[in-house]
Design an enzyme around this catalytic site. Sequence first.
Site, PDB file in Angstrom:
ATOM      1  N   ARG A  55       0.835  -1.217   0.000  1.00  0.00           N
ATOM      2  CA  ARG A  55       0.000   0.000   0.000  1.00  0.00           C
ATOM      3  C   ARG A  55       0.863   1.258   0.000  1.00  0.00           C
ATOM      4  NH1 ARG A  55      -2.271   1.681   4.504  1.00  0.00           N
ATOM      5  NH2 ARG A  55      -2.693  -0.369   5.370  1.00  0.00           N
TER       6      ARG A  55
ATOM      7  N   TYR B  31     -17.367  18.725 -14.359  1.00  0.00           N
ATOM      8  CA  TYR B  31     -17.678  17.309 -14.125  1.00  0.00           C
ATOM      9  C   TYR B  31     -18.565  17.167 -12.890  1.00  0.00           C
ATOM     10  CZ  TYR B  31     -17.052  12.460 -12.779  1.00  0.00           C
ATOM     11  OH  TYR B  31     -17.279  11.149 -12.399  1.00  0.00           O
TER      12      TYR B  31
ATOM     13  N   ASP C 150      -8.725  20.624 -12.994  1.00  0.00           N
ATOM     14  CA  ASP C 150      -9.019  19.302 -13.542  1.00  0.00           C
ATOM     15  C   ASP C 150      -8.687  19.383 -15.033  1.00  0.00           C
ATOM     16  OD1 ASP C 150     -10.138  17.032 -14.700  1.00  0.00           O
ATOM     17  OD2 ASP C 150     -11.720  16.894 -13.197  1.00  0.00           O
TER      18      ASP C 150
ATOM     19  N   LYS D 280      -9.347   8.232 -18.837  1.00  0.00           N
ATOM     20  CA  LYS D 280      -9.759   8.812 -20.135  1.00  0.00           C
ATOM     21  C   LYS D 280      -8.604   8.739 -21.138  1.00  0.00           C
ATOM     22  CE  LYS D 280     -13.224  10.035 -17.495  1.00  0.00           C
ATOM     23  NZ  LYS D 280     -14.236   9.061 -17.204  1.00  0.00           N
TER      24      LYS D 280
HETATM   25  N1  PLP Z   1     -12.638  14.517 -13.938  1.00  0.00           N
HETATM   26  C1  PLP Z   1     -13.328  14.482 -15.073  1.00  0.00           C
HETATM   27  C2  PLP Z   1     -13.338  15.708 -15.964  1.00  0.00           C
HETATM   28  C3  PLP Z   1     -14.068  13.347 -15.435  1.00  0.00           C
HETATM   29  O1  PLP Z   1     -14.764  13.340 -16.571  1.00  0.00           O
HETATM   30  C4  PLP Z   1     -14.053  12.225 -14.560  1.00  0.00           C
HETATM   31  C5  PLP Z   1     -14.802  10.993 -14.885  1.00  0.00           C
HETATM   32  O2  PLP Z   1     -15.638  10.968 -15.765  1.00  0.00           O
HETATM   33  C6  PLP Z   1     -13.320  12.302 -13.381  1.00  0.00           C
HETATM   34  C7  PLP Z   1     -12.606  13.463 -13.100  1.00  0.00           C
HETATM   35  C8  PLP Z   1     -13.304  11.157 -12.405  1.00  0.00           C
HETATM   36  O3  PLP Z   1     -12.479  10.142 -12.858  1.00  0.00           O
HETATM   37  P1  PLP Z   1     -12.636   8.588 -12.547  1.00  0.00           P
HETATM   38  O4  PLP Z   1     -13.876   8.102 -13.231  1.00  0.00           O
HETATM   39  O5  PLP Z   1     -11.359   7.991 -13.061  1.00  0.00           O
HETATM   40  O6  PLP Z   1     -12.758   8.453 -11.061  1.00  0.00           O
END
Ligand code: PLP
Length: 373
Positions: free
Chosen positions: A48, A100, A171, A196
């Site tokens: 971990r 998001y 982000d 992604k």
């Molecule tokens: N940030 C954005 C812009 C996203 O589109 C997403 C998921 O769709 C996330 C963060 C969260 O990522 P995860 O699904 O890998 O937890």
Amino acid sequence: MSETFSAEARLIHAGTTREAAEPTAPPLVPASIYVSEGEPRRDRAYGREGNPGWEALEDALGGLEDAQAVAFASGQAASMALMLALARGRDRIVLPTDGYYGARVLAAKLNPHGATAVHADLQDLAAVARELKAGPSVLWAETPTNPLLRVSDLAGLAEVAAAADAPMIVDNTTATGLLQRPLDWGAAASLYSLTKAISGHSDVIAGAVVSRDAELISELRGWRTSGGGIPGPFEAWLALRGLKTLPLRIARQSDSALAIASHLAGHPRVRAVHYPGVEPSTLALAQRQMPGGFGPLLSFEVDTGRAADRVVAGSRLILPATSFGGVESTWERRARWPGETAPDGLIRLSVGVEPAADLITDIDHALNTLQEA
Ligand code: PLP
């Protein structure tokens, strides 16, 4: 590797050494424990706390932004650690109204723990400044936003954040560190869902934070170890393998997405198109902040939710699915998710690496099903 070479070149060689007989692909080490006695070496005693695969991935991600990275089990695990690390001593998290939705849901869950989630339009710098000045805050920015692909001014946001003594997080999932470098514009950290475009093959859930602040990086590692939101060794291996072809994929995806957005902008069945490359009000800003392209994600609107469902069901090549950034094109009516604030008739399209002409044929076919309705 030597800084003489470009970030792209260094990316390809991340996790590889020049030692004779060493493998060129980084080893996959699915170990929960390491041989260890006496005082433990923290990164090689218990799984971990460290894994060579995470470290190779973190080197590659950090290298893209001349910074350090901490990898997590998912984008949301990364966001949670970052919110927890930064919320201490600050009682407000200022998030975009149109970003998001999972970040808004997560921030709202911190409300009972003393951090209030508030929302602002990031294109309105005066409104953001007002919210940041209302109390000690964190600015949780996102540009381009998912799913409306709105571009906000990172330099301007960094300025209002600094004036309010608020750290700015960006982000950067839709653009990736290859197309946009938030740390250069004044962000304290970039946040990624590696699920992604970075892993790029729709086979990994993972996340990361990238920062030049050594104290923050160390605190995030602490939250990862204590909270347990660690990436699996295989997921880290897959993410790094995918990351190495990101420059090739994202160049093609950005070119195709721009061609498709331009095509949709002239389509009689389409009410609105959202893509940084076709939005005149922020085009110059987007070109400045994202000089290498605008990424794989776009959205467009048809008249109603029912019409959008019909279009999504009418494709033969583009897969009906959520998420984005993969090699295969996918789309969905975004408002089908509870908690999402996108307009009812909005379809979010993730452009893959299929030839753009095939995608346009498929999109036109699907939009033509509206004429038959
Ligand atoms: N940030 C954005 C812009 C996203 O589109 C997403 C998921 O769709 C996330 C963060 C969260 O990522 P995860 O699904 O890998 O937890």
